[in-house]
Design a protein around this motif. Structure first.
Motif, PDB file in Angstrom:
ATOM      1  N   LEU A  19     -22.085 -20.239 -18.486  1.00 49.81           N
ATOM      2  CA  LEU A  19     -22.681 -19.201 -17.337  1.00 49.81           C
ATOM      3  C   LEU A  19     -22.113 -20.981 -15.901  1.00 49.81           C
ATOM      4  O   LEU A  19     -21.257 -19.763 -14.648  1.00 49.81           O
ATOM      5  N   VAL A  20     -23.277 -21.615 -16.159  1.00 48.45           N
ATOM      6  CA  VAL A  20     -22.176 -22.625 -14.478  1.00 48.45           C
ATOM      7  C   VAL A  20     -21.341 -23.309 -14.837  1.00 48.45           C
ATOM      8  O   VAL A  20     -20.566 -22.727 -13.479  1.00 48.45           O
ATOM      9  N   PRO A  21     -20.151 -23.583 -16.248  1.00 47.10           N
ATOM     10  CA  PRO A  21     -19.040 -24.208 -15.216  1.00 47.10           C
ATOM     11  C   PRO A  21     -17.861 -22.540 -14.976  1.00 47.10           C
ATOM     12  O   PRO A  21     -17.152 -22.863 -14.146  1.00 47.10           O
ATOM     13  N   VAL A  22     -18.214 -20.967 -15.710  1.00 44.97           N
ATOM     14  CA  VAL A  22     -17.812 -20.547 -15.120  1.00 44.97           C
ATOM     15  C   VAL A  22     -18.038 -20.071 -13.698  1.00 44.97           C
ATOM     16  O   VAL A  22     -16.828 -19.414 -13.754  1.00 44.97           O
ATOM     17  N   ARG A  23     -19.227 -19.868 -13.734  1.00 47.27           N
ATOM     18  CA  ARG A  23     -19.886 -19.583 -12.354  1.00 47.27           C
ATOM     19  C   ARG A  23     -19.261 -20.209 -11.458  1.00 47.27           C
ATOM     20  O   ARG A  23     -18.250 -19.685  -9.935  1.00 47.27           O
ATOM     21  N   ALA A  24     -18.785 -21.898 -11.497  1.00 44.55           N
ATOM     22  CA  ALA A  24     -18.044 -22.595 -11.252  1.00 44.55           C
ATOM     23  C   ALA A  24     -16.693 -22.459 -10.519  1.00 44.55           C
ATOM     24  O   ALA A  24     -16.399 -22.444  -9.554  1.00 44.55           O
ATOM     25  N   ALA A  25     -15.898 -21.971 -11.918  1.00 40.51           N
ATOM     26  CA  ALA A  25     -14.367 -21.646 -11.385  1.00 40.51           C
ATOM     27  C   ALA A  25     -14.504 -20.376 -10.561  1.00 40.51           C
ATOM     28  O   ALA A  25     -13.123 -20.453 -10.252  1.00 40.51           O
ATOM     29  N   ILE A  26     -15.270 -19.300 -10.472  1.00 40.06           N
ATOM     30  CA  ILE A  26     -14.848 -18.652 -10.146  1.00 40.06           C
ATOM     31  C   ILE A  26     -14.908 -18.285  -8.994  1.00 40.06           C
ATOM     32  O   ILE A  26     -14.122 -17.544  -7.970  1.00 40.06           O
ATOM     33  N   ALA A  27     -16.313 -19.010  -7.865  1.00 36.92           N
ATOM     34  CA  ALA A  27     -16.387 -19.392  -7.374  1.00 36.92           C
ATOM     35  C   ALA A  27     -15.020 -20.346  -6.571  1.00 36.92           C
ATOM     36  O   ALA A  27     -15.067 -20.349  -5.261  1.00 36.92           O
ATOM     37  N   GLY A  28     -14.468 -21.328  -7.516  1.00 39.23           N
ATOM     38  CA  GLY A  28     -13.611 -22.333  -6.684  1.00 39.23           C
ATOM     39  C   GLY A  28     -11.576 -21.077  -6.933  1.00 39.23           C
ATOM     40  O   GLY A  28     -10.930 -21.007  -6.295  1.00 39.23           O
ATOM     41  N   THR A  29     -12.004 -20.238  -7.520  1.00 43.86           N
ATOM     42  CA  THR A  29     -11.031 -18.795  -7.526  1.00 43.86           C
ATOM     43  C   THR A  29     -10.616 -17.810  -5.632  1.00 43.86           C
ATOM     44  O   THR A  29     -11.618 -17.962  -5.307  1.00 43.86           O
ATOM     45  N   PRO A  30      -9.443 -18.541  -5.465  1.00 48.48           N
ATOM     46  CA  PRO A  30      -8.881 -17.818  -4.594  1.00 48.48           C
ATOM     47  C   PRO A  30      -9.454 -16.516  -4.363  1.00 48.48           C
ATOM     48  O   PRO A  30      -8.907 -15.210  -5.195  1.00 48.48           O
ATOM     49  N   GLY A  31     -10.442 -16.260  -3.206  1.00 44.87           N
ATOM     50  CA  GLY A  31     -10.079 -14.987  -3.062  1.00 44.87           C
ATOM     51  C   GLY A  31     -11.551 -13.713  -3.989  1.00 44.87           C
ATOM     52  O   GLY A  31     -11.253 -12.772  -3.501  1.00 44.87           O
ATOM     53  N   ALA A  32     -11.985 -14.372  -4.165  1.00 42.81           N
ATOM     54  CA  ALA A  32     -12.997 -14.109  -5.536  1.00 42.81           C
ATOM     55  C   ALA A  32     -14.558 -14.710  -4.999  1.00 42.81           C
ATOM     56  O   ALA A  32     -14.287 -15.869  -4.187  1.00 42.81           O
ATOM     57  N   GLU A  33     -15.933 -13.875  -5.205  1.00 43.56           N
ATOM     58  CA  GLU A  33     -17.118 -13.827  -4.963  1.00 43.56           C
ATOM     59  C   GLU A  33     -18.607 -13.518  -6.002  1.00 43.56           C
ATOM     60  O   GLU A  33     -17.829 -12.594  -5.580  1.00 43.56           O
ATOM     61  N   ILE A  34     -18.826 -14.258  -5.661  1.00 43.95           N
ATOM     62  CA  ILE A  34     -19.971 -14.008  -6.752  1.00 43.95           C
ATOM     63  C   ILE A  34     -20.756 -13.107  -6.017  1.00 43.95           C
ATOM     64  O   ILE A  34     -21.292 -13.366  -4.714  1.00 43.95           O
ATOM     65  N   HIS A  35     -21.299 -11.610  -6.462  1.00 42.46           N
ATOM     66  CA  HIS A  35     -22.351 -11.043  -5.393  1.00 42.46           C
ATOM     67  C   HIS A  35     -22.995 -10.730  -5.855  1.00 42.46           C
ATOM     68  O   HIS A  35     -24.337 -10.582  -5.256  1.00 42.46           O
ATOM     69  N   ALA A  36     -23.819 -11.239  -7.550  1.00 48.42           N
ATOM     70  CA  ALA A  36     -24.734 -10.624  -7.755  1.00 48.42           C
ATOM     71  C   ALA A  36     -24.629 -10.730  -9.445  1.00 48.42           C
ATOM     72  O   ALA A  36     -23.493 -11.623 -10.465  1.00 48.42           O
ATOM     73  N   GLU A  37     -25.887 -11.759  -9.838  1.00 51.00           N
ATOM     74  CA  GLU A  37     -26.100 -12.414 -11.113  1.00 51.00           C
ATOM     75  C   GLU A  37     -27.121 -11.964 -11.915  1.00 51.00           C
ATOM     76  O   GLU A  37     -28.349 -11.775 -11.697  1.00 51.00           O
ATOM     77  N   GLN A  38     -26.872 -11.500 -13.582  1.00 56.02           N
ATOM     78  CA  GLN A  38     -28.193 -11.194 -14.172  1.00 56.02           C
ATOM     79  C   GLN A  38     -27.588 -10.935 -15.029  1.00 56.02           C
ATOM     80  O   GLN A  38     -27.020 -10.709 -16.121  1.00 56.02           O
ATOM     81  N   ASP A  39     -28.413 -11.893 -16.184  1.00 60.53           N
ATOM     82  CA  ASP A  39     -28.578 -11.626 -18.097  1.00 60.53           C
ATOM     83  C   ASP A  39     -27.596 -12.826 -18.186  1.00 60.53           C
ATOM     84  O   ASP A  39     -26.455 -11.820 -19.010  1.00 60.53           O
ATOM     85  N   GLY A  40     -26.708 -13.063 -17.839  1.00 62.00           N
ATOM     86  CA  GLY A  40     -25.332 -13.422 -18.119  1.00 62.00           C
ATOM     87  C   GLY A  40     -24.068 -12.722 -17.448  1.00 62.00           C
ATOM     88  O   GLY A  40     -23.083 -12.997 -17.806  1.00 62.00           O
ATOM     89  N   LYS A  41     -24.539 -11.669 -16.319  1.00 67.48           N
ATOM     90  CA  LYS A  41     -23.345 -10.692 -16.298  1.00 67.48           C
ATOM     91  C   LYS A  41     -23.420 -10.587 -14.599  1.00 67.48           C
ATOM     92  O   LYS A  41     -24.663 -10.866 -13.622  1.00 67.48           O
ATOM     93  N   LEU A  42     -21.889 -11.620 -14.735  1.00 69.50           N
ATOM     94  CA  LEU A  42     -21.290 -11.793 -12.312  1.00 69.50           C
ATOM     95  C   LEU A  42     -21.266 -10.590 -12.650  1.00 69.50           C
ATOM     96  O   LEU A  42     -19.949  -9.588 -13.062  1.00 69.50           O
ATOM     97  N   VAL A  43     -21.132  -9.729 -11.521  1.00 76.52           N
ATOM     98  CA  VAL A  43     -20.833  -9.336 -10.342  1.00 76.52           C
ATOM     99  C   VAL A  43     -19.578  -9.763  -9.359  1.00 76.52           C
ATOM    100  O   VAL A  43     -20.354 -10.253  -8.771  1.00 76.52           O
ATOM    101  N   VAL A  44     -18.856 -10.014  -9.690  1.00 81.77           N
ATOM    102  CA  VAL A  44     -17.029 -10.197  -8.732  1.00 81.77           C
ATOM    103  C   VAL A  44     -16.757  -9.138  -8.143  1.00 81.77           C
ATOM    104  O   VAL A  44     -15.583  -8.533  -8.370  1.00 81.77           O
ATOM    105  N   VAL A  45     -16.442  -9.606  -6.696  1.00 87.14           N
ATOM    106  CA  VAL A  45     -15.776  -8.959  -5.683  1.00 87.14           C
ATOM    107  C   VAL A  45     -14.212  -9.776  -5.393  1.00 87.14           C
ATOM    108  O   VAL A  45     -14.435 -10.536  -5.616  1.00 87.14           O
TER     109      VAL A  45
END
Length: 88
Positions: A19-45
């Motif tokens: 979860l930690v490295p995936v969250r970091a990779a998504i946060a570094g993706t241009p145009g992507a933003e994590i808006h919610a997280e619960q139990d290993g599931k991420l809502v990404v816009v």
């Protein structure tokens, strides 16, 4: 063809130990933003200029080490006035 803005939401299911490295990779993706997280599931816009751009980001997330699935939940497209200043 007029310029467009595409906005999509993705549900990304991640192995708990990655979860930690995936969250970091998504946060570094241009145009992507994590808006919610619960139990290993991420809502990404994801925002971009066309649906292929959105699909490329979704595929990249799906291929990240530890991602079990990345699925499209919502997609919206609208024409934008290229002369108008950005709203964000």
């Amino acid at each position: 063809m007029p310029a467009e803005l595409h906005v999509a939401s993705l549900l990304v299911h991640v192995r708990p130990d990655r979860l930690v490295p995936v969250r970091a990779a998504i946060a570094g993706t241009p145009g992507a933003e994590i808006h919610a997280e619960q139990d290993g599931k991420l809502v990404v816009v994801v925002e971009g200029p066309h649906e292929g751009w959105i699909a490329d980001r979704m595929t990249a997330m799906h291929l990240m080490d530890g991602v079990l699935s990345a699925v499209l939940v919502f997609h919206h497209a609208e024409a934008v006035d290229e002369a108008a200043p950005p709203t964000h």
